[in-house]
Scaffold this active site. Structure first.
Site, PDB file in Angstrom:
ATOM      1  N   ASP A 236      18.449  -9.648 -26.969  1.00 24.78           N
ATOM      2  CA  ASP A 236      17.632  -8.446 -26.776  1.00 24.78           C
ATOM      3  C   ASP A 236      16.368  -8.578 -27.621  1.00 24.78           C
ATOM      4  O   ASP A 236      16.430  -8.960 -28.790  1.00 24.78           O
ATOM      5  CB  ASP A 236      18.428  -7.197 -27.180  1.00 24.78           C
ATOM      6  CG  ASP A 236      17.787  -5.919 -26.671  1.00 24.78           C
ATOM      7  OD1 ASP A 236      18.414  -5.239 -25.838  1.00 24.78           O
ATOM      8  OD2 ASP A 236      16.657  -5.608 -27.107  1.00 24.78           O
TER       9      ASP A 236
ATOM     10  N   ASN B 173      24.437   1.156 -20.037  1.00 29.08           N
ATOM     11  CA  ASN B 173      23.781   2.428 -19.758  1.00 29.08           C
ATOM     12  C   ASN B 173      23.423   2.455 -18.281  1.00 29.08           C
ATOM     13  O   ASN B 173      22.968   1.455 -17.729  1.00 29.08           O
ATOM     14  CB  ASN B 173      22.522   2.562 -20.623  1.00 29.08           C
ATOM     15  CG  ASN B 173      22.838   2.397 -22.100  1.00 29.08           C
ATOM     16  OD1 ASN B 173      23.838   2.925 -22.579  1.00 29.08           O
ATOM     17  ND2 ASN B 173      22.020   1.632 -22.814  1.00 29.08           N
TER      18      ASN B 173
ATOM     19  N   GLN C 299      19.326   4.490 -19.500  1.00 30.65           N
ATOM     20  CA  GLN C 299      18.976   3.150 -19.019  1.00 30.65           C
ATOM     21  C   GLN C 299      17.457   3.059 -18.918  1.00 30.65           C
ATOM     22  O   GLN C 299      16.800   3.981 -18.431  1.00 30.65           O
ATOM     23  CB  GLN C 299      19.609   2.927 -17.638  1.00 30.65           C
ATOM     24  CG  GLN C 299      19.428   1.521 -17.095  1.00 30.65           C
ATOM     25  CD  GLN C 299      20.166   1.323 -15.766  1.00 30.65           C
ATOM     26  OE1 GLN C 299      20.747   2.265 -15.210  1.00 30.65           O
ATOM     27  NE2 GLN C 299      20.139   0.098 -15.263  1.00 30.65           N
ATOM     28  N   SER C 300      16.914   1.945 -19.392  1.00 30.84           N
ATOM     29  CA  SER C 300      15.453   1.777 -19.292  1.00 30.84           C
ATOM     30  C   SER C 300      15.077   0.605 -18.400  1.00 30.84           C
ATOM     31  O   SER C 300      13.960   0.562 -17.879  1.00 30.84           O
ATOM     32  CB  SER C 300      14.834   1.603 -20.682  1.00 30.84           C
ATOM     33  OG  SER C 300      15.328   0.439 -21.298  1.00 30.84           O
TER      34      SER C 300
ATOM     35  N   HIS D 100      22.953  -4.606 -16.842  1.00 30.91           N
ATOM     36  CA  HIS D 100      23.112  -5.462 -18.014  1.00 30.91           C
ATOM     37  C   HIS D 100      24.164  -4.865 -18.936  1.00 30.91           C
ATOM     38  O   HIS D 100      24.282  -3.648 -19.070  1.00 30.91           O
ATOM     39  CB  HIS D 100      21.789  -5.625 -18.783  1.00 30.91           C
ATOM     40  CG  HIS D 100      21.095  -4.331 -19.103  1.00 30.91           C
ATOM     41  ND1 HIS D 100      20.378  -3.629 -18.154  1.00 30.91           N
ATOM     42  CD2 HIS D 100      21.007  -3.617 -20.257  1.00 30.91           C
ATOM     43  CE1 HIS D 100      19.884  -2.537 -18.715  1.00 30.91           C
ATOM     44  NE2 HIS D 100      20.256  -2.495 -19.998  1.00 30.91           N
ATOM     45  N   LEU D 101      24.922  -5.739 -19.561  1.00 31.14           N
ATOM     46  CA  LEU D 101      25.809  -5.348 -20.651  1.00 31.14           C
ATOM     47  C   LEU D 101      25.109  -5.684 -21.950  1.00 31.14           C
ATOM     48  O   LEU D 101      24.562  -6.779 -22.099  1.00 31.14           O
ATOM     49  CB  LEU D 101      27.119  -6.145 -20.615  1.00 31.14           C
ATOM     50  CG  LEU D 101      28.169  -5.833 -19.568  1.00 31.14           C
ATOM     51  CD1 LEU D 101      29.407  -6.676 -19.854  1.00 31.14           C
ATOM     52  CD2 LEU D 101      28.509  -4.361 -19.530  1.00 31.14           C
ATOM     53  N   HIS D 102      25.150  -4.731 -22.892  1.00 30.38           N
ATOM     54  CA  HIS D 102      24.746  -5.035 -24.258  1.00 30.38           C
ATOM     55  C   HIS D 102      26.009  -5.513 -24.981  1.00 30.38           C
ATOM     56  O   HIS D 102      27.028  -4.801 -24.976  1.00 30.38           O
ATOM     57  CB  HIS D 102      24.262  -3.784 -24.984  1.00 30.38           C
ATOM     58  CG  HIS D 102      23.015  -3.156 -24.429  1.00 30.38           C
ATOM     59  ND1 HIS D 102      21.793  -3.240 -25.047  1.00 30.38           N
ATOM     60  CD2 HIS D 102      22.809  -2.411 -23.313  1.00 30.38           C
ATOM     61  CE1 HIS D 102      20.892  -2.564 -24.346  1.00 30.38           C
ATOM     62  NE2 HIS D 102      21.483  -2.049 -23.285  1.00 30.38           N
TER      63      HIS D 102
HETATM   64  P1  AMP Z   1      18.875  -0.080 -21.538  1.00 30.66           P
HETATM   65  O1  AMP Z   1      18.262  -0.195 -20.156  1.00 30.66           O
HETATM   66  O2  AMP Z   1      18.498   1.184 -22.229  1.00 30.66           O
HETATM   67  O3  AMP Z   1      20.361  -0.282 -21.536  1.00 30.66           O
HETATM   68  O4  AMP Z   1      18.287  -1.236 -22.445  1.00 30.66           O
HETATM   69  C1  AMP Z   1      17.382  -2.225 -22.033  1.00 30.66           C
HETATM   70  C2  AMP Z   1      17.270  -3.235 -23.143  1.00 30.66           C
HETATM   71  O5  AMP Z   1      16.459  -4.303 -22.691  1.00 30.66           O
HETATM   72  C3  AMP Z   1      16.634  -2.714 -24.430  1.00 30.66           C
HETATM   73  O6  AMP Z   1      17.561  -2.882 -25.503  1.00 30.66           O
HETATM   74  C4  AMP Z   1      15.390  -3.583 -24.617  1.00 30.66           C
HETATM   75  O7  AMP Z   1      15.137  -3.894 -25.962  1.00 30.66           O
HETATM   76  C5  AMP Z   1      15.754  -4.808 -23.794  1.00 30.66           C
HETATM   77  N1  AMP Z   1      14.611  -5.567 -23.257  1.00 30.66           N
HETATM   78  C6  AMP Z   1      13.558  -5.085 -22.578  1.00 30.66           C
HETATM   79  N2  AMP Z   1      12.729  -6.087 -22.212  1.00 30.66           N
HETATM   80  C7  AMP Z   1      13.281  -7.227 -22.671  1.00 30.66           C
HETATM   81  C8  AMP Z   1      12.902  -8.611 -22.630  1.00 30.66           C
HETATM   82  N3  AMP Z   1      11.775  -9.021 -22.035  1.00 30.66           N
HETATM   83  N4  AMP Z   1      13.719  -9.522 -23.213  1.00 30.66           N
HETATM   84  C9  AMP Z   1      14.864  -9.119 -23.833  1.00 30.66           C
HETATM   85  N5  AMP Z   1      15.269  -7.842 -23.902  1.00 30.66           N
HETATM   86  C10 AMP Z   1      14.489  -6.899 -23.333  1.00 30.66           C
END
Ligand code: AMP
Length: 126
Positions: free
Chosen positions: A32, A89, A99-100, A105-107
């Protein structure tokens, strides 16, 4: 509807770089870019799935198997076999963490919190 221009789709197509941990025919994992813990990796399928429910419902068995194989290899590569968390998320209005990036994706997180996040994570974990 799945957005083919999301940042993880671009990583899969090789249009933007990532700090890769593992890859197979069906999945990829990478660090990440904004880690919350000393170990914070994302595992993604290569197919176009918006969130975990979409993936679980619609991915073919070999895609699902390949994804979990990548998860295991990622945990092994990071030396994780206990004391970790998984987060998925789903949705811009998800009740807990939103979710952003709209590619499933899994964290996978483990290790020490980043010090500047102590306050925030204490509030979330209360
Ligand atoms: P979420 O959608 O909230 O579960 O989290 C999206 C995750 O993607 C966040 O923790 C960001 O820091 C991560 N992220 C966004 N762009 C990139 C990237 N180019 N490379 C690695 N991680 C990313």
């Amino acid at each position: 509807m799945y957005d083919k221009d999301n940042v993880f789709a671009k990583i899969i197509r090789g249009e933007i770089p990532c700090n890769k941990v593992c890859e197979n025919d069906f999945a990829l994992s990478f660090y990440d870019v904004n880690p919350m813990f000393s170990k914070h990796v994302l595992i993604i399928p290569k197919g176009e799935y918006e969130n975990i429910l979409d993936f679980a419902k619609n991915a073919a068995p070999e895609q699902q198997a390949g994804f979990w194989q990548c998860f295991v290899q990622t945990a092994d590569a990071l030396g994780i076999d206990a004391n970790f968390n998984i987060m998925a998320n789903a949705g811009a209005d998800a009740a807990f963490i939103k979710q952003s990036v709209f590619h499933f994706h899994l964290h996978l997180v483990a290790g020490q919190r980043r010090p500047e996040l102590h306050h925030l994570l204490d509030e979330i974990c209360e």
